[in-house]
Design a protein around this motif. Structure first.
Motif, PDB file in Angstrom:
ATOM      1  N   HIS A 140      -4.772   8.074  -2.616  1.00  0.00           N
ATOM      2  CA  HIS A 140      -5.444   7.542  -3.797  1.00  0.00           C
ATOM      3  C   HIS A 140      -6.038   8.646  -4.661  1.00  0.00           C
ATOM      4  N   TYR A 165      -4.682  -2.065  -4.085  1.00  0.00           N
ATOM      5  CA  TYR A 165      -5.909  -2.185  -3.311  1.00  0.00           C
ATOM      6  C   TYR A 165      -6.068  -3.640  -2.853  1.00  0.00           C
ATOM      7  N   ARG A 224     -12.025  -3.138  -5.293  1.00  0.00           N
ATOM      8  CA  ARG A 224     -11.918  -1.694  -5.557  1.00  0.00           C
ATOM      9  C   ARG A 224     -12.951  -0.925  -4.735  1.00  0.00           C
ATOM     10  N   LYS A 278      -3.635   9.840  -7.122  1.00  0.00           N
ATOM     11  CA  LYS A 278      -3.239   8.968  -8.224  1.00  0.00           C
ATOM     12  C   LYS A 278      -3.241   9.755  -9.532  1.00  0.00           C
ATOM     13  N   TRP A 315      -1.139   1.608  -8.472  1.00  0.00           N
ATOM     14  CA  TRP A 315      -2.284   1.656  -7.577  1.00  0.00           C
ATOM     15  C   TRP A 315      -2.422   0.297  -6.915  1.00  0.00           C
ATOM     16  N   ASP A 343     -10.830   4.131   2.097  1.00  0.00           N
ATOM     17  CA  ASP A 343     -10.389   5.507   1.852  1.00  0.00           C
ATOM     18  C   ASP A 343     -11.228   6.503   2.638  1.00  0.00           C
ATOM     19  N   SER A 400       1.424   3.130  -3.740  1.00  0.00           N
ATOM     20  CA  SER A 400       0.436   3.818  -4.573  1.00  0.00           C
ATOM     21  C   SER A 400       0.871   5.250  -4.860  1.00  0.00           C
ATOM     22  N   LYS A 425       0.825  -1.209   0.000  1.00  0.00           N
ATOM     23  CA  LYS A 425       0.000   0.000   0.000  1.00  0.00           C
ATOM     24  C   LYS A 425       0.862   1.263   0.000  1.00  0.00           C
ATOM     25  N   SER A 459       2.050   5.180 -13.202  1.00  0.00           N
ATOM     26  CA  SER A 459       1.332   5.191 -11.925  1.00  0.00           C
ATOM     27  C   SER A 459       1.164   3.772 -11.399  1.00  0.00           C
TER      28      SER A 459
END
Length: 375
Positions: free
Chosen positions: A308, A221, A291, A311, A219, A298, A194, A191, A217
């Motif tokens: 996030h 989750y 997701r 991002k 990401w 979040d 990200s 984590k 990028s």
């Protein structure tokens, strides 16, 4: 006791204090007694799922208590040994105890960092998504390098890595890739990754050998546990099938078996391109639920939420880390200030120092992990 040994003892004591706080030591023994009483209840296994969770929680508490008491006892044993060696003027005994303290400091720091992985989903498996930024072939190649870096890191951890979907670049590299990485605390470690990652190097695709800056990028989750209920309204999703193809245009499937699910209210899109369309629907739905679960996490955690939301586009404004290969060698995390000149090691999956610095910063506001992991 010599000054260097005193400093080592102080570092171990700091780690012990954090472990004590995370364990809530003052109530730990009482909680263990409650667990033990419930284990002896003859009706416990009437609900096997609840019983298994209780047994896991009990064992986690026991293991954490054992770690704390073990480090504390070993610290005291080595302090006593140094004092005895100094009293008897036995320099060999003192040196052996000081060396043992240094090893213990590394162990304590590692256990301290593991104790930071106590978020709601930190112990879960995780999805890792990589997307190339603007810049065509350069960014696609950088996304491919990042993909290899994370796969190598996961393999070194003993984690299982499964490629969920991949979109190849037009000339080289990849436009995007999604992996499922399975193992204890996989999400908790990853984590920290990200955000946008920036590469500076002499481009192998530039005949004039000029320096290029590329962005991709990342990401991360968590995979949703079976005991977490995520409701997905069938009327709010669109399911499309399409023919999956690999790099170079070689068809992997001869039927439209790949699946794309779009969650209309949020705009989330997930894909899977295994051989079986039924399997792809299952994989993609699990990814969608993960997701949506991440979105809920979040909302509960402002720091994760900010990360996030950042991002965004893979460009200057959202970057978390720079990888500079020319004119000098350096990887620097812009959140913690942690940096290393071992760029080849980092790109080969040696990421623990960078990850640990971010985890440590979450608690202390600064990185204590640099001294432990930077060589």
């Amino acid at each position: 006791m010599r000054a260097e040994a005193q400093n080592t003892v102080a570092e171990i004591e700091k780690s012990l204090e954090l472990l004590r706080q995370r364990l809530n030591w003052d109530t730990a023994q009482h909680r263990l007694e409650e667990f033990n009483a419930r284990v002896e209840d003859p009706t416990l296994w009437d609900d096997p799922e609840a019983a298994q969770k209780l047994m896991r929680d009990r064992q986690t508490l026991i293991d954490s208590m054992d770690v704390y008491t073990g480090i504390k006892q070993e610290l005291q044993d080595n302090i006593d040994m140094i004092e005895l060696g100094e009293m008897e003027e036995d320099d060999e005994v003192v040196k052996d105890a000081e060396a043992a303290l240094k090893d213990l400091a590394k162990t304590a720091a590692q256990k301290e960092l593991e104790a930071l992985l106590n978020g709601e989903a930190d112990g879960n498996d995780t999805f890792l998504e990589i997307n190339s930024g603007a810049g065509g072939t350069e960014s696609c190649d950088w996304a491919s390098i990042l993909s290899r870096m994370y796969v190598r890191w996961a393999e070194k951890k003993g984690y299982k890595v499964e490629l969920q979907s991949m979109s190849p670049g037009e000339e080289a590299g990849i436009k995007s890739a999604v992996y499922k990485i399975s193992g204890h605390n996989a999400y908790g470690w990853l984590k920290t990754e990200s955000g946008v990652h920036r590469l500076v190097r002499i481009s192998p695709y530039d005949s004039a050998a000029r320096r290029h800056t590329s962005f991709s990028s990342v990401w991360v989750y968590p995979v949703v546990d079976d005991n977490i209920e995520i409701e997905v309204n069938p009327s709010e999703i669109r399911i499309d099938t399409y023919r999956s193809s690999g790099a170079g245009g070689q068809h992997v499937n001869t039927t439209d078996s790949a699946v794309r699910i779009t969650h209309i209210p949020t705009g989330i899109v997930v894909t899977s391109s295994e051989k079986s369309q039924h399997q792809n629907r299952d994989i993609a739905m699990k990814a969608l639920k993960s997701r949506l679960y991440q979105m809920e996490l979040d909302r509960r955690n402002a720091d994760i939420n900010a990360a996030h939301e950042a991002k965004g586009d893979a460009g200057w404004g959202n970057q978390i880390r720079s990888y500079v290969l020319q004119p000098y060698q350096m990887v620097k995390d812009l959140r913690t200030g942690f940096e290393t000149s071992d760029t080849s090691g980092v790109l080969d999956g040696d990421l623990d120092g960078l990850m640990a610095a971010t985890l440590a910063m979450d608690v202390s506001g600064k990185s204590r992990a640099e001294a432990t992991f930077e060589e």
